[in-house]
Design an enzyme around this catalytic site. Sequence first.
Site, PDB file in Angstrom:
ATOM      1  N   GLU A  83     -48.497  63.872  26.187  1.00 33.01           N
ATOM      2  CA  GLU A  83     -49.256  63.284  27.285  1.00 33.01           C
ATOM      3  C   GLU A  83     -49.541  64.349  28.341  1.00 33.01           C
ATOM      4  O   GLU A  83     -48.613  64.984  28.850  1.00 33.01           O
ATOM      5  CB  GLU A  83     -48.471  62.124  27.914  1.00 33.01           C
ATOM      6  CG  GLU A  83     -48.146  60.997  26.929  1.00 33.01           C
ATOM      7  CD  GLU A  83     -49.373  60.319  26.382  1.00 33.01           C
ATOM      8  OE1 GLU A  83     -50.328  60.093  27.165  1.00 33.01           O
ATOM      9  OE2 GLU A  83     -49.413  60.025  25.168  1.00 33.01           O
ATOM     10  N   ASP A 122     -45.669  59.521  19.650  1.00 34.29           N
ATOM     11  CA  ASP A 122     -44.705  60.111  20.581  1.00 34.29           C
ATOM     12  C   ASP A 122     -44.849  59.521  21.982  1.00 34.29           C
ATOM     13  O   ASP A 122     -43.864  59.326  22.686  1.00 34.29           O
ATOM     14  CB  ASP A 122     -44.898  61.627  20.645  1.00 34.29           C
ATOM     15  CG  ASP A 122     -44.542  62.308  19.332  1.00 34.29           C
ATOM     16  OD1 ASP A 122     -43.532  61.922  18.725  1.00 34.29           O
ATOM     17  OD2 ASP A 122     -45.268  63.230  18.921  1.00 34.29           O
TER      18      ASP A 122
END
Length: 302
Positions: free
Chosen positions: A268, A59
Amino acid sequence: MKLLVICNSSAGGADDDALRTVLRTLEEGADVLTSEDPDDLASVLAAHPDRVPVAVGGDGSLHALVAALAARGELGDRTVGLVPLGTGNDLARGLGIPLDPHEAARVVLDGHTRALDLLTEDRGGIVVNAVHVGVGAQASEQATPLKPFLRRTAYAVGAVLAGLRARGWRLRITVDGTPVADGRRRVLMAGIGNGTTIGGGTPLTPAARPDDGLADVVVSFAVSLPARLGFALLLRRGEHRSRADVRTYRGGEITIAGEAVPVNADGELGAAVTRRTWTVRPGAWRILAPEADAAGQAGVTR
């Protein structure tokens, strides 16, 4: 078809055999140029404007590619491909992109172009799959050093560690201008889903559709230890929305403000924030994916 294959060898699920399988499959049906771990995606994209960029990674790899295209003003002009070789691969799961390297590469060659929504931050960032704040982001922080050893299991371990320690945050949350948390009651977690899952398959917003022009929002007030444990157990099964201390909403603009709280976007972890707004941009970018059914959902991911 001319492809620019951007390989991320540091993605949590990638290995040499998988990368070789992907490249061999793509080369059977396309003119392939590879770029391994580019330091400057913008320069790579600028040097090959006639090629379809394909992220081979997780991702985070796809996030970086879409962000680079957005910065160049090319989101509406260039379709992207994805071969999910990361740890979580959550957007791929929601779109029905196979997790098998060969089958995913075949989707790049034979898939349909699908327009998807994009979440944009008021500070200029973007989100392709999901953003979550609070204990979920803490769980990702705990899981990060464990990924090389535990792969997907690292998310579960991180969630346990974070869940034992979290006390919640006093946050004000609005959805399309309507207050849904007033800052007096502590919030354990708030999630905004364009896709359906986070953390390698945890169904945070299981009813979300990535192309309906709205984001799904879930807010958990489960801050006591028994409540946190109960919420975590139901979250893994996608049944957390049945709890009385969980609220769900849908909207096009979401603002979270209050105590400094950790944020995770597309897997993240970012710096803690005291205020952030996300806005949905309908159909802002395009990806090669299996054909969606009449309800807008793709086929089951293998």
